[in-house]
Design a protein around this motif. Structure first.
Motif, PDB file in Angstrom:
ATOM      1  N   GLU A   1      31.263  23.311 104.496  1.00 48.10           N
ATOM      2  CA  GLU A   1      30.733  21.821 104.208  1.00 48.10           C
ATOM      3  C   GLU A   1      30.026  22.044 103.106  1.00 48.10           C
TER       4      GLU A   1
ATOM      5  N   LYS B   1      22.220  21.404 109.323  1.00 42.82           N
ATOM      6  CA  LYS B   1      23.337  21.535 109.753  1.00 42.82           C
ATOM      7  C   LYS B   1      23.783  22.950 109.625  1.00 42.82           C
TER       8      LYS B   1
ATOM      9  N   ALA C   1      34.216  25.231 111.633  1.00 42.56           N
ATOM     10  CA  ALA C   1      34.830  24.359 112.529  1.00 42.56           C
ATOM     11  C   ALA C   1      34.142  23.127 112.733  1.00 42.56           C
TER      12      ALA C   1
ATOM     13  N   GLY D   1      32.836  19.481 114.894  1.00 45.01           N
ATOM     14  CA  GLY D   1      32.346  19.330 116.341  1.00 45.01           C
ATOM     15  C   GLY D   1      31.050  19.548 116.484  1.00 45.01           C
TER      16      GLY D   1
ATOM     17  N   SER E   1      19.083  15.411 103.028  1.00 48.18           N
ATOM     18  CA  SER E   1      18.564  14.149 103.251  1.00 48.18           C
ATOM     19  C   SER E   1      19.318  13.423 104.623  1.00 48.18           C
ATOM     20  N   GLY E   2      18.371  12.828 105.254  1.00 48.57           N
ATOM     21  CA  GLY E   2      18.970  11.998 106.400  1.00 48.57           C
ATOM     22  C   GLY E   2      19.265  10.678 105.753  1.00 48.57           C
TER      23      GLY E   2
ATOM     24  N   ILE F   1      22.715   5.618 108.482  1.00 42.48           N
ATOM     25  CA  ILE F   1      23.949   5.034 108.766  1.00 42.48           C
ATOM     26  C   ILE F   1      24.331   3.709 109.373  1.00 42.48           C
TER      27      ILE F   1
ATOM     28  N   LEU G   1      29.405  12.097 104.301  1.00 39.71           N
ATOM     29  CA  LEU G   1      28.594  12.523 105.034  1.00 39.71           C
ATOM     30  C   LEU G   1      28.945  13.883 105.542  1.00 39.71           C
ATOM     31  N   ASP G   2      30.332  14.168 105.612  1.00 38.53           N
ATOM     32  CA  ASP G   2      30.699  15.638 105.830  1.00 38.53           C
ATOM     33  C   ASP G   2      31.891  15.984 105.110  1.00 38.53           C
TER      34      ASP G   2
HETATM   35  P1  ADP Z   1      30.848  17.522 112.791  1.00 38.56           P
HETATM   36  O1  ADP Z   1      32.043  17.142 112.037  1.00 38.56           O
HETATM   37  O2  ADP Z   1      30.985  19.090 112.798  1.00 38.56           O
HETATM   38  O3  ADP Z   1      30.216  17.080 114.001  1.00 38.56           O
HETATM   39  P2  ADP Z   1      29.107  16.134 110.902  1.00 38.56           P
HETATM   40  O4  ADP Z   1      28.804  16.495 109.577  1.00 38.56           O
HETATM   41  O5  ADP Z   1      30.475  15.062 110.856  1.00 38.56           O
HETATM   42  O6  ADP Z   1      29.476  17.382 111.822  1.00 38.56           O
HETATM   43  O7  ADP Z   1      27.872  15.533 111.534  1.00 38.56           O
HETATM   44  C1  ADP Z   1      28.064  14.988 112.817  1.00 38.56           C
HETATM   45  C2  ADP Z   1      27.217  13.569 112.886  1.00 38.56           C
HETATM   46  O8  ADP Z   1      25.810  13.694 112.425  1.00 38.56           O
HETATM   47  C3  ADP Z   1      27.792  12.504 111.957  1.00 38.56           C
HETATM   48  O9  ADP Z   1      29.022  11.739 112.576  1.00 38.56           O
HETATM   49  C4  ADP Z   1      26.645  11.912 111.432  1.00 38.56           C
HETATM   50  O10 ADP Z   1      26.456  10.764 112.674  1.00 38.56           O
HETATM   51  C5  ADP Z   1      25.376  12.624 111.923  1.00 38.56           C
HETATM   52  N1  ADP Z   1      25.002  13.226 110.297  1.00 38.56           N
HETATM   53  C6  ADP Z   1      25.615  14.198 109.841  1.00 38.56           C
HETATM   54  N2  ADP Z   1      25.165  14.145 108.469  1.00 38.56           N
HETATM   55  C7  ADP Z   1      23.820  13.466 108.455  1.00 38.56           C
HETATM   56  C8  ADP Z   1      22.947  13.050 107.514  1.00 38.56           C
HETATM   57  N3  ADP Z   1      22.673  13.580 106.482  1.00 38.56           N
HETATM   58  N4  ADP Z   1      22.171  11.958 107.851  1.00 38.56           N
HETATM   59  C9  ADP Z   1      22.245  11.371 108.997  1.00 38.56           C
HETATM   60  N5  ADP Z   1      23.039  11.981 110.142  1.00 38.56           N
HETATM   61  C10 ADP Z   1      23.962  12.781 109.737  1.00 38.56           C
END
Ligand code: ADP
Ligand code: MG
Length: 235
Positions: free
Chosen positions: A5, A46, A51, A53, A100-101, A104, A212-213
């Protein structure tokens, strides 16, 4: 082949696709340095594994202080993370992304891949982001908006507008999403990726669009210039 990522996000940034600021961490010290550099109230720790999920599997956690980052980094580095995509054996976490958070407001889905049957690229978006797209495709396929793009002609602004329309966005967010879709396609073509997926692509509380991903897959060998970009980023 797959990249992490944080590597995908470096590539996104080089293509002008907005992501939250963040740094990879290979140790607890790295994680703390990242926290200090970010200087934001809430950060997200993170796990970087090949993978998805991770959110549901405990691989994405919020931290509200330096101490919490330290605890989470200690916990997560070296742990075996099991998600529905890793299989029961799970994957060992060797790297983290400290970012950074984000605030959303809504989570969307966006992806580009090759539609072999049509010999066209297919660009898909959905208002149902943050969840498994397979589930959306099975249960509410009408919630996935698709446009097919001739790779020789490339993406046109009407494609991007149709996609942004599918997310029911207005004003600034609509323009930002359309612009991100153009950039996503440019990124897909220049890196020769077989898949680019952003899940979730978000609308922030103050009306902006952010990736965000990131998931970027390559069919075979990684193109040389991508390796060079990654090397430049110190990856
Ligand atoms: P995965 O797809 O592997 O579950 P994600 O990167 O999509 O991982 O993150 C899962 C969830 O976590 C996202 O759908 C979001 O709600 C939350 N999240 C991820 N990154 C952030 C971030 N930088 N700030 C706030 N929430 C986040
Ligand atoms: Mg995701």
């Amino acid at each position: 082949m797959k990249i992490h990522e944080y590597q995908g996000k470096e590539i996104f940034r080089k293509h002008g696709i907005n992501t939250p600021p963040g740094f990879p961490a290979f140790s607890v010290d790295d994680a703390l340095n990242a926290y200090d550099q970010l200087d934001t109230e809430i950060v997200v720790v993170k796990a970087q594994i090949h993978a998805g999920g991770r959110g549901k599997g405990g691989g994405v956690k919020l931290a509200h202080s330096r101490e919490e980052v330290e605890i989470l980094a200690n916990e997560m580095l070296g742990m075996t993370l099991v998600t529905h995509q890793t299989g029961p054996a799970g994957k060992e976490v060797q790297r983290l992304l400290i970012e950074s958070g984000a605030d959303i407001s809504q989570e969307f889905y966006a992806a580009i891949t090759l539609d072999r049957a049509r010999e066209m690229d297919v660009f898909m978006v959905s208002t149902e982001g943050g969840v498994e797209i397979e589930k959306v495709a099975a249960e509410t396929p009408e919630k996935i908006v698709k446009v097919w793009i001739d790779p020789l002609l490339g993406i046109k602004s009407y494609h991007a507008r149709k996609l942004a329309n599918g997310l029911n966005l207005t004003e600034t967010a609509f323009k930002e999403a359309a612009s991100i879709f153009m950039k996503m396609y440019a990124c897909y073509q220049t890196t020769d990726a077989s898949l680019i997926e952003i899940n979730p692509l978000i609308l922030t509380g103050d009306g902006h669009i952010l990736a965000l991903d990131s998931k970027i897959n390559f069919e075979t060998v990684m193109p040389f210039f991508v390796i060079k970009i990654l090397q430049k980023c110190g990856i």
